[in-house]
Design a protein around this motif. Structure first.
Motif, short mmCIF file in Angstrom:
data_model
loop_
_atom_site.label_atom_id
_atom_site.label_comp_id
_atom_site.label_asym_id
_atom_site.label_seq_id
_atom_site.Cartn_x
_atom_site.Cartn_y
_atom_site.Cartn_z
N ASP A 189 0.50 -15.59 -20.67
CA ASP A 189 0.47 -17.35 -19.67
C ASP A 189 1.83 -17.73 -20.57
OD1 ASP A 189 -1.72 -17.47 -18.66
OD2 ASP A 189 -2.42 -18.60 -20.10
N GLU A 194 5.29 -19.92 -21.78
CA GLU A 194 5.23 -21.66 -21.22
C GLU A 194 5.55 -21.90 -22.92
OE1 GLU A 194 1.10 -22.27 -20.96
OE2 GLU A 194 1.02 -22.69 -22.81
N HIS A 199 2.62 -19.58 -12.94
CA HIS A 199 1.81 -20.38 -13.78
C HIS A 199 2.43 -21.93 -13.54
CE1 HIS A 199 -1.12 -21.32 -17.25
NE2 HIS A 199 -0.12 -21.85 -17.67
N HIS A 233 3.97 -27.00 -15.08
CA HIS A 233 2.41 -27.29 -16.42
C HIS A 233 1.93 -28.18 -16.26
CE1 HIS A 233 0.56 -25.67 -19.12
NE2 HIS A 233 0.66 -24.64 -19.05
N PRO A 278 -2.56 -24.49 -15.07
CA PRO A 278 -2.22 -24.95 -16.39
C PRO A 278 -3.47 -24.97 -16.58
CG PRO A 278 -0.14 -25.25 -15.28
CD PRO A 278 -0.93 -24.70 -14.12
N THR A 279 -3.39 -24.80 -18.26
CA THR A 279 -5.33 -25.05 -18.33
C THR A 279 -6.41 -25.07 -17.68
OG1 THR A 279 -3.73 -26.52 -19.81
CG2 THR A 279 -6.33 -26.59 -20.32
#
Ligand SMILES: [Zn+2]
Length: 281
Positions: free
Chosen positions: A17, A19, A85, A89, A125-126
Protein backbone atom coordinates in the motif's frame (compact mmCIF):
# COMPACT_ATOMS: atom_id res chain seq x y z
CA UNK A 1 8.79 -27.15 7.07
CA UNK A 2 9.80 -27.64 3.46
CA UNK A 3 10.68 -24.21 2.15
CA UNK A 4 11.21 -25.52 -1.35
CA UNK A 5 7.86 -27.27 -1.21
CA UNK A 6 6.18 -23.99 -0.34
CA UNK A 7 7.88 -22.27 -3.25
CA UNK A 8 6.95 -24.94 -5.74
CA UNK A 9 3.36 -25.47 -4.83
CA UNK A 10 1.55 -22.17 -4.99
CA UNK A 11 2.03 -18.58 -6.09
CA UNK A 12 0.96 -16.01 -3.52
CA UNK A 13 0.24 -12.30 -3.97
CA UNK A 14 2.71 -9.68 -2.72
CA UNK A 15 1.11 -6.29 -2.20
CA UNK A 16 2.26 -2.87 -1.03
CA UNK A 17 0.00 0.00 0.00
CA UNK A 18 1.63 3.21 -1.20
CA UNK A 19 0.51 6.02 1.08
CA UNK A 20 2.09 8.75 3.15
CA UNK A 21 2.29 8.08 6.89
CA UNK A 22 -0.03 11.02 7.61
CA UNK A 23 -2.82 9.48 5.52
CA UNK A 24 -3.33 6.52 7.84
CA UNK A 25 -6.43 6.30 9.97
CA UNK A 26 -4.52 7.59 13.00
CA UNK A 27 -3.71 10.89 11.32
CA UNK A 28 -5.96 11.48 8.29
CA UNK A 29 -4.11 14.60 7.23
CA UNK A 30 -4.33 14.52 3.47
CA UNK A 31 -3.77 18.24 3.27
CA UNK A 32 -0.02 17.96 3.80
CA UNK A 33 1.80 18.74 0.61
CA UNK A 34 4.97 16.72 1.07
CA UNK A 35 5.05 12.93 0.96
CA UNK A 36 8.27 12.71 2.99
CA UNK A 37 10.53 9.78 2.20
CA UNK A 38 7.88 7.88 0.26
CA UNK A 39 9.87 7.78 -2.99
CA UNK A 40 12.95 6.37 -1.23
CA UNK A 41 10.82 3.87 0.72
CA UNK A 42 9.09 2.55 -2.41
CA UNK A 43 12.43 2.38 -4.21
CA UNK A 44 13.86 0.27 -1.38
CA UNK A 45 10.88 -2.10 -1.54
CA UNK A 46 11.35 -2.52 -5.29
CA UNK A 47 15.06 -3.26 -4.78
CA UNK A 48 14.21 -5.98 -2.25
CA UNK A 49 11.65 -7.46 -4.67
CA UNK A 50 14.32 -7.35 -7.41
CA UNK A 51 16.64 -9.47 -5.23
CA UNK A 52 14.09 -12.26 -5.54
CA UNK A 53 12.86 -11.49 -9.07
CA UNK A 54 9.34 -10.82 -7.76
CA UNK A 55 6.69 -8.58 -9.31
CA UNK A 56 4.10 -7.20 -6.88
CA UNK A 57 0.93 -5.13 -6.81
CA UNK A 58 1.25 -1.59 -5.51
CA UNK A 59 -2.04 -0.07 -4.31
CA UNK A 60 -1.39 3.63 -4.72
CA UNK A 61 -3.31 6.51 -3.12
CA UNK A 62 -4.37 9.13 -5.68
CA UNK A 63 -3.13 11.96 -3.44
CA UNK A 64 0.32 10.38 -3.44
CA UNK A 65 0.24 9.74 -7.19
CA UNK A 66 -0.47 13.43 -7.83
CA UNK A 67 2.42 14.52 -5.64
CA UNK A 68 4.94 11.89 -6.73
CA UNK A 69 3.94 10.74 -10.23
CA UNK A 70 7.50 9.76 -11.11
CA UNK A 71 7.54 6.89 -8.61
CA UNK A 72 4.20 5.57 -9.92
CA UNK A 73 5.63 5.60 -13.46
CA UNK A 74 8.73 3.83 -12.20
CA UNK A 75 6.78 1.09 -10.38
CA UNK A 76 4.85 0.40 -13.56
CA UNK A 77 7.83 0.53 -15.92
CA UNK A 78 9.65 -2.00 -13.72
CA UNK A 79 6.89 -4.50 -14.41
CA UNK A 80 4.84 -4.25 -11.22
CA UNK A 81 1.09 -3.84 -11.17
CA UNK A 82 -0.42 -0.48 -10.22
CA UNK A 83 -3.81 -0.69 -8.50
CA UNK A 84 -5.95 1.86 -6.67
CA UNK A 85 -5.89 2.62 -2.94
CA UNK A 86 -8.54 5.32 -3.42
CA UNK A 87 -7.86 9.01 -3.83
CA UNK A 88 -7.99 10.55 -0.34
CA UNK A 89 -7.34 7.40 1.72
CA UNK A 90 -10.73 7.98 3.35
CA UNK A 91 -12.65 5.25 5.16
CA UNK A 92 -15.21 3.83 2.75
CA UNK A 93 -17.97 3.36 5.34
CA UNK A 94 -17.82 7.08 6.09
CA UNK A 95 -18.49 8.01 2.45
CA UNK A 96 -21.75 8.18 0.55
CA UNK A 97 -22.01 5.83 -2.45
CA UNK A 98 -21.46 8.78 -4.80
CA UNK A 99 -18.48 10.10 -2.83
CA UNK A 100 -16.96 6.62 -2.89
CA UNK A 101 -17.42 6.15 -6.64
CA UNK A 102 -15.96 9.62 -7.28
CA UNK A 103 -12.99 8.96 -4.97
CA UNK A 104 -12.05 5.63 -6.58
CA UNK A 105 -12.78 6.82 -10.13
CA UNK A 106 -10.59 9.88 -9.60
CA UNK A 107 -7.69 7.73 -8.40
CA UNK A 108 -8.09 5.36 -11.37
CA UNK A 109 -7.96 8.28 -13.83
CA UNK A 110 -4.82 9.70 -12.20
CA UNK A 111 -3.05 6.34 -12.18
CA UNK A 112 -3.95 5.54 -15.78
CA UNK A 113 -2.90 9.05 -16.79
CA UNK A 114 0.58 8.34 -15.40
CA UNK A 115 1.10 4.75 -16.54
CA UNK A 116 -1.18 4.46 -19.57
CA UNK A 117 -2.42 1.18 -18.11
CA UNK A 118 -6.01 0.53 -17.02
CA UNK A 119 -6.34 -0.17 -13.29
CA UNK A 120 -7.90 -3.57 -12.56
CA UNK A 121 -7.81 -3.72 -8.77
CA UNK A 122 -8.75 -1.74 -5.66
CA UNK A 123 -7.99 -1.93 -1.96
CA UNK A 124 -9.97 0.13 0.53
CA UNK A 125 -8.00 2.21 3.03
CA UNK A 126 -7.84 0.37 6.36
CA UNK A 127 -9.90 -2.54 4.94
CA UNK A 128 -12.97 -0.34 5.34
CA UNK A 129 -15.46 -2.30 3.23
CA UNK A 130 -17.56 -4.81 5.13
CA UNK A 131 -19.47 -7.72 3.63
CA UNK A 132 -22.87 -6.05 3.93
CA UNK A 133 -21.77 -2.98 1.94
CA UNK A 134 -23.18 -4.14 -1.40
CA UNK A 135 -23.32 -0.54 -2.62
CA UNK A 136 -19.53 -0.32 -2.47
CA UNK A 137 -19.08 -3.57 -4.38
CA UNK A 138 -21.56 -2.36 -7.03
CA UNK A 139 -19.61 0.91 -7.35
CA UNK A 140 -16.34 -0.96 -7.91
CA UNK A 141 -17.94 -3.15 -10.55
CA UNK A 142 -19.50 -0.07 -12.17
CA UNK A 143 -16.04 1.49 -12.45
CA UNK A 144 -14.89 -1.50 -14.49
CA UNK A 145 -12.61 -2.97 -11.84
CA UNK A 146 -11.92 -6.72 -12.00
CA UNK A 147 -10.91 -7.40 -8.42
CA UNK A 148 -11.17 -5.96 -4.93
CA UNK A 149 -9.02 -6.65 -1.87
CA UNK A 150 -10.82 -4.77 0.88
CA UNK A 151 -12.86 -7.16 3.02
CA UNK A 152 -11.08 -8.67 6.01
CA UNK A 153 -12.77 -11.94 6.96
CA UNK A 154 -13.35 -10.63 10.46
CA UNK A 155 -16.17 -8.64 11.98
CA UNK A 156 -15.88 -4.92 12.49
CA UNK A 157 -14.80 -4.87 16.11
CA UNK A 158 -13.91 -8.42 17.01
CA UNK A 159 -12.15 -10.98 14.91
CA UNK A 160 -15.10 -13.32 14.60
CA UNK A 161 -16.85 -13.68 11.28
CA UNK A 162 -16.41 -17.32 10.30
CA UNK A 163 -18.91 -17.23 7.44
CA UNK A 164 -16.73 -15.07 5.22
CA UNK A 165 -14.54 -16.84 2.64
CA UNK A 166 -10.81 -16.64 3.25
CA UNK A 167 -9.73 -17.52 -0.33
CA UNK A 168 -10.36 -15.46 -3.51
CA UNK A 169 -14.01 -15.65 -4.54
CA UNK A 170 -16.47 -14.10 -6.98
CA UNK A 171 -18.23 -11.50 -4.81
CA UNK A 172 -20.49 -10.41 -7.67
CA UNK A 173 -20.66 -11.23 -11.33
CA UNK A 174 -17.44 -9.91 -12.88
CA UNK A 175 -15.70 -8.85 -9.64
CA UNK A 176 -13.39 -11.06 -7.56
CA UNK A 177 -12.69 -10.47 -3.87
CA UNK A 178 -9.21 -11.44 -2.68
CA UNK A 179 -9.26 -11.24 1.13
CA UNK A 180 -6.18 -11.18 3.35
CA UNK A 181 -5.54 -14.49 5.10
CA UNK A 182 -6.46 -15.26 8.70
CA UNK A 183 -5.95 -18.22 11.00
CA UNK A 184 -8.25 -19.69 13.59
CA UNK A 185 -7.33 -18.85 17.15
CA UNK A 186 -9.78 -19.77 19.95
CA UNK A 187 -12.67 -19.52 17.48
CA UNK A 188 -11.61 -16.12 16.18
CA UNK A 189 -10.22 -15.23 12.77
CA UNK A 190 -6.79 -13.75 13.46
CA UNK A 191 -5.07 -11.53 10.87
CA UNK A 192 -1.33 -12.08 10.43
CA UNK A 193 -0.21 -11.15 6.91
CA UNK A 194 0.30 -7.41 7.22
CA UNK A 195 0.24 -4.29 9.36
CA UNK A 196 0.51 -4.43 13.13
CA UNK A 197 -0.16 -8.18 13.10
CA UNK A 198 2.69 -9.03 10.74
CA UNK A 199 5.02 -6.75 12.65
CA UNK A 200 4.36 -8.46 15.98
CA UNK A 201 3.91 -12.11 15.01
CA UNK A 202 7.14 -14.06 14.61
CA UNK A 203 8.21 -14.73 11.04
CA UNK A 204 8.12 -18.49 11.71
CA UNK A 205 4.41 -18.36 12.56
CA UNK A 206 3.59 -16.26 9.50
CA UNK A 207 5.45 -18.70 7.25
CA UNK A 208 3.77 -21.71 8.86
CA UNK A 209 0.34 -20.20 8.23
CA UNK A 210 1.21 -19.41 4.61
CA UNK A 211 2.34 -23.00 4.16
CA UNK A 212 -0.90 -24.33 5.67
CA UNK A 213 -3.04 -22.17 3.35
CA UNK A 214 -1.00 -23.14 0.30
CA UNK A 215 -1.33 -26.82 1.29
CA UNK A 216 -5.11 -26.37 0.88
CA UNK A 217 -4.48 -25.29 -2.71
CA UNK A 218 -5.23 -21.64 -1.90
CA UNK A 219 -3.07 -18.59 -2.60
CA UNK A 220 -2.56 -16.07 0.20
CA UNK A 221 -1.63 -12.43 0.09
CA UNK A 222 0.84 -10.43 2.15
CA UNK A 223 0.68 -6.67 2.53
CA UNK A 224 3.18 -4.03 3.51
CA UNK A 225 2.98 -0.23 3.70
CA UNK A 226 5.49 2.12 2.11
CA UNK A 227 5.95 4.09 5.37
CA UNK A 228 6.95 0.91 7.23
CA UNK A 229 10.28 1.19 5.36
CA UNK A 230 10.93 4.74 6.55
CA UNK A 231 13.82 5.10 9.00
CA UNK A 232 12.43 8.42 10.17
CA UNK A 233 9.23 7.85 12.13
CA UNK A 234 7.31 11.12 12.26
CA UNK A 235 5.11 12.31 15.11
CA UNK A 236 7.35 11.01 17.88
CA UNK A 237 5.25 12.94 20.38
CA UNK A 238 1.98 11.11 19.72
CA UNK A 239 0.27 8.93 22.30
CA UNK A 240 1.80 5.61 23.25
CA UNK A 241 -1.17 3.66 21.85
CA UNK A 242 -1.05 5.40 18.45
CA UNK A 243 2.68 4.95 18.28
CA UNK A 244 2.33 1.23 19.06
CA UNK A 245 -0.30 0.67 16.36
CA UNK A 246 1.47 2.73 13.71
CA UNK A 247 5.10 1.91 14.36
CA UNK A 248 5.31 -1.02 16.81
CA UNK A 249 8.11 -3.41 15.78
CA UNK A 250 8.32 -1.59 12.44
CA UNK A 251 12.02 -2.43 12.16
CA UNK A 252 11.10 -6.08 11.59
CA UNK A 253 9.43 -5.56 8.20
CA UNK A 254 12.59 -5.74 6.07
CA UNK A 255 13.62 -9.04 7.66
CA UNK A 256 10.11 -10.49 7.35
CA UNK A 257 9.66 -9.39 3.73
CA UNK A 258 12.98 -10.97 2.74
CA UNK A 259 12.22 -14.18 4.67
CA UNK A 260 8.83 -14.56 3.01
CA UNK A 261 10.24 -13.84 -0.45
CA UNK A 262 12.91 -16.44 0.24
CA UNK A 263 10.49 -19.15 1.36
CA UNK A 264 7.47 -18.62 -0.88
CA UNK A 265 6.68 -17.87 -4.48
CA UNK A 266 5.05 -14.44 -4.93
CA UNK A 267 3.72 -12.39 -7.82
CA UNK A 268 1.13 -9.65 -8.39
CA UNK A 269 -2.56 -9.93 -7.53
CA UNK A 270 -3.46 -9.73 -11.19
CA UNK A 271 -1.12 -12.61 -12.07
CA UNK A 272 -2.39 -14.81 -9.21
CA UNK A 273 -6.02 -14.26 -10.19
CA UNK A 274 -5.30 -14.77 -13.89
CA UNK A 275 -3.44 -17.99 -13.07
CA UNK A 276 -6.48 -19.15 -11.08
CA UNK A 277 -8.69 -18.16 -14.07
CA UNK A 278 -10.72 -15.87 -11.82
CA UNK A 279 -10.05 -12.86 -14.04
CA UNK A 280 -9.00 -12.48 -17.65
CA UNK A 281 -6.45 -9.91 -18.85
ZN1 LIG B 1 -3.78 2.45 3.36
Amino acid sequence: MSERGGKKNMCNAMTVDVEAWFQTVLFERNQRAHVGNLVQNVTEIMLILDEFGVKATFFVSGVVAERAPEIVAQISSRGHEIASHGYRHALVYKMSPQEFADDVGRSMDILKGITGVRVMGYRAPTWSIFRNMDWAISALKGLGLKYDSSIYPVSRNIFKCPALPTAPYLITDGLVEFPPPVFKCLGYNMPFAGGTFLRFFPEELISRKFLEINALGQPALAYFHSWEFDDILPEAGMSYWKRWVQYGNVRSVRVKLRAMLNKFKFTSMRAVLQEARLIVA
